[in-house]
Design an enzyme around this catalytic site. Structure first.
Site, PDB file in Angstrom:
ATOM      1  CD  GLU A 197      -3.062  -1.055   2.189  1.00  0.00           C
ATOM      2  OE1 GLU A 197      -4.198  -1.480   1.929  1.00  0.00           O
ATOM      3  OE2 GLU A 197      -2.731  -0.633   3.316  1.00  0.00           O
ATOM      4  CB  CYS A 213       3.117   7.187   3.214  1.00  0.00           C
ATOM      5  SG  CYS A 213       3.683   6.052   4.489  1.00  0.00           S
ATOM      6  CB  CYS A 226       6.663  -5.263   8.602  1.00  0.00           C
ATOM      7  SG  CYS A 226       7.894  -4.321   9.526  1.00  0.00           S
ATOM      8  CB  CYS A 234       5.948  -2.534  15.956  1.00  0.00           C
ATOM      9  SG  CYS A 234       7.670  -2.204  15.514  1.00  0.00           S
ATOM     10  CB  CYS A 259       2.625  -1.451  13.714  1.00  0.00           C
ATOM     11  SG  CYS A 259       2.707  -1.074  11.950  1.00  0.00           S
ATOM     12  CB  SER A 279       9.398   3.759  14.935  1.00  0.00           C
ATOM     13  OG  SER A 279       8.963   4.060  13.636  1.00  0.00           O
ATOM     14  CB  CYS A 339       0.752   6.629  11.234  1.00  0.00           C
ATOM     15  SG  CYS A 339       2.329   6.060  11.876  1.00  0.00           S
TER      16      CYS A 339
END
Length: 394
Positions: A115, A128, A135, A139, A142, A250, A370
Site C-alpha cells: 500500500e 508514504c 514487515c 511492532c 502496528c 519510531s 500511520c
C-alpha cells in the site's frame, strides 16, 4: 553484540522479466543504465549523452514508450524497444478519504501487494512509500506488523510508487515546460514510512532514493525525503553517508522494558545504543535534526514522567517529537490516549525546548493512517479472531 549489517534471506525479483525477456529501465541507477545501454550496443562515445536523454524521458517527462523519445533516432528507439521496457507496479485499487488522502493498493511482481498513501496538505503533498511486502519487526501497536514479511521491494518497485502517484495526480510536466512552471508540486515530499523497515532493504532503498533525488529527473530534494526506521543501528550511519535524507525513528517508549514490547528490535539494539547512533546522524548527513515518532498509547507510554524522561534521553540531539494519536485497527490491544493527556505530554516536551506537534490523523476512514497499512488481500484472508490471536501471540 555484533554491529555487522543484518542480512535476510529474501529474494529480490530480477530485472529481466520472463515474459518477453525485456529489462525494466525503472529502478536502474545511472550507472546501471549506462551498463545496459553499452550492452545493447550503444557506442562508448555516445553513451553519456544517451543515458541523459533516456533518463530525462523516463523520470522527468514520465514517458512510457520509446517512440515518444523524439530526440533519439528511429533506429535507436527501435533497439531500445526491443531490449527494454518502462514498467511500473499496477494500481489495483484507489480509495480516497473524506480528508483527501489517497490510498493505493499496488501489485508488484509475483502478485504481491503493498500500500502507498498520498496525503495532501496546504503547503505540501506527502507520499508514504512502502519498502517491503509485509514487515519483519512485529511492532505490537502496528497493523502492518501482523502481516508476515514476504520479500524486499526492488528499487524499481519503490521508485515506481512515486511515478504511479504522479500519474494519478497528473503531475508530469508537459513537454517543453518545467515542473515549477505549473505551480507548487502536488507531490513534494516522500516518507519511507509505509510497509516494511527501509534499513532492512538498504541497497534497493538507496538506489530508489538516488533516482528520486536526481536533479534531471524526479528532482526530489533530499531535505524533503524522510526515512523512518525502528532502529537498525548498524545501517544508520550508512544511511547518512549514502543517502543523506532526513531521519525519523519510531521511538514510542522511554524505557527498554516498554520499548521491548512495543518495538521488539529494541531487544537487539536498546535505547542507549540507538541514541548513540542518532547523535551522529545530523553531522554525518548534514541534516538539521532527527524526528522522533511517538505513538500515544493510553496508560502505556503517555504519562508526565514518560514526557520528562523522553526529554532527558534526547538531550543534545537536534530533534523534534511527532506525537501520533494511536490509529486503531481490528484486534489491536491498545487504545488511543485521551486528547487532554496528549496535549499535556506535548506541553511538557515543548516547554523543554523541543517542537512537539500532534499529528492530525489522516485517512482513518480508509485505514490509511500511520500503522494501519496492510495489503487488502492479506487482510481479507484473516478473520478478526485470527488477527487478535496473532496480536496475543506476538
Amino acid at each position: 553484540m555484533s554491529d555487522a549489517p543484518i542480512t535476510q534471506d529474501l529474494v529480490t525479483i530480477p530485472r529481466k522479466l520472463p515474459e518477453g525477456g525485456k529489462i525494466n529501465l525503472v529502478g536502474l541507477t545511472r550507472a546501471g543504465l549506462r551498463d545496459a545501454l553499452l550492452a545493447m550496443g550503444t557506442p562508448e562515445k555516445q553513451v553519456k549523452m544517451r543515458v541523459n536523454q533516456v533518463w530525462q524521458w523516463v523520470y522527468f517527462w514520465g514517458v512510457r514508450d520509446f517512440d515518444s523519445m523524439t530526440n533519439l533516432a528511429k533506429d535507436y528507439r527501435a533497439k531500445l524497444d526491443a531490449t527494454f521496457e518502462i514498467a511500473l507496479p499496477e494500481i489495483v485499487s484507489k480509495q480516497v478519504s473524506a480528508d483527501g488522502t489517497r490510498k493505493y493498493l499496488v501489485r508488484i511482481a509475483g502478485g504481491h501487494e503493498v500500500e502507498t498513501v498520498y496525503i495532501p496538505e496546504e503547503d505540501r503533498g506527502t507520499l508514504c512509500v512502502s519498502s517491503q511486502v509485509g514487515c519483519t519487526l512485529t511492532c505490537s501497536f502496528c497493523h502492518t506488523g501482523t502481516q508476515k514479511l514476504v520479500r524486499n521491494l526492488t528499487a524499481g518497485e519503490i521508485v515506481g510508487q512515486i511515478m504511479l502517484a504522479r500519474d494519478d495526480l497528473g503531475e508530469w510536466p508537459e513537454p517543453g515546460t518545467g515542473t515549477g512552471e505549473q505551480g507548487p508540486r502536488l507531490l513534494s515530499n516522500i516518507v519511507l514510512m509505509g510497509m516494511g523497515e527501509p534499513l532492512y532493504n538498504f541497497d534497493n532503498v538507496r538506489d530508489a532514493m538516488k533516482i528520486a533525488m536526481d536533479h534531471e529527473g524526479l528532482s526530489m530534494s533530499r531535505r524533503r525525503i524522510t526515512l523512518s526506521t525502528s532502529g537498525v543501528v548498524p545501517e544508520i550511519a550508512k544511511c547518512a553517508e549514502e543517502i543523506g535524507c532526513l531521519m525519523a525513528v519510531s521511538f514510542h517508549a522511554t524505557t527498554d522494558e516498554v520499548r521491548n514490547k512495543l518495538v521488539p528490535i529494541n531487544k537487539r539494539w536498546n535505547i542507549a545504543t540507538l541514541l548513540d547512533a542518532l547523535r551522529e546522524y545530523p553531522r554525518l548527513s548534514n541534516s538539521e535534526r532527527i524526528t522522533f515518532e511517538y505513538v500515544m498509547l493510553k496508560d502505556v507510554n503517555d504519562s508526565d514522567e514518560d514526557a520528562r524522561r523522553l526529554v532527558r534521553l534526547i538531550a543534545g540531539i537536534p530533534a523534534k517529537i511527532n506525537l501520533i494519536p494511536f490509529n486503531e485497527w481490528p484486534g489491536s490491544p491498545y487504545e488511543r490516549s485521551d486528547w487532554s493527556r496528549i496535549e499535556r505530554f506535548a506541553d511538557i516536551v515543548y516547554k523543554a525546548g523541543y517542537a512537539s506537534p500532534i499529528r492530525t490523523p489522516r485517512g482513518e476512514d480508509i485505514m490509511a493512517a500511520c500503522g494501519q497499512l496492510k495489503s487488502a488481500t492479506e487482510r481479507s484472508r484473516k478473520s478478526r479472531k485470527e488477527i487478535e490471536a496473532e496480536v496475543r501471540s506476538g
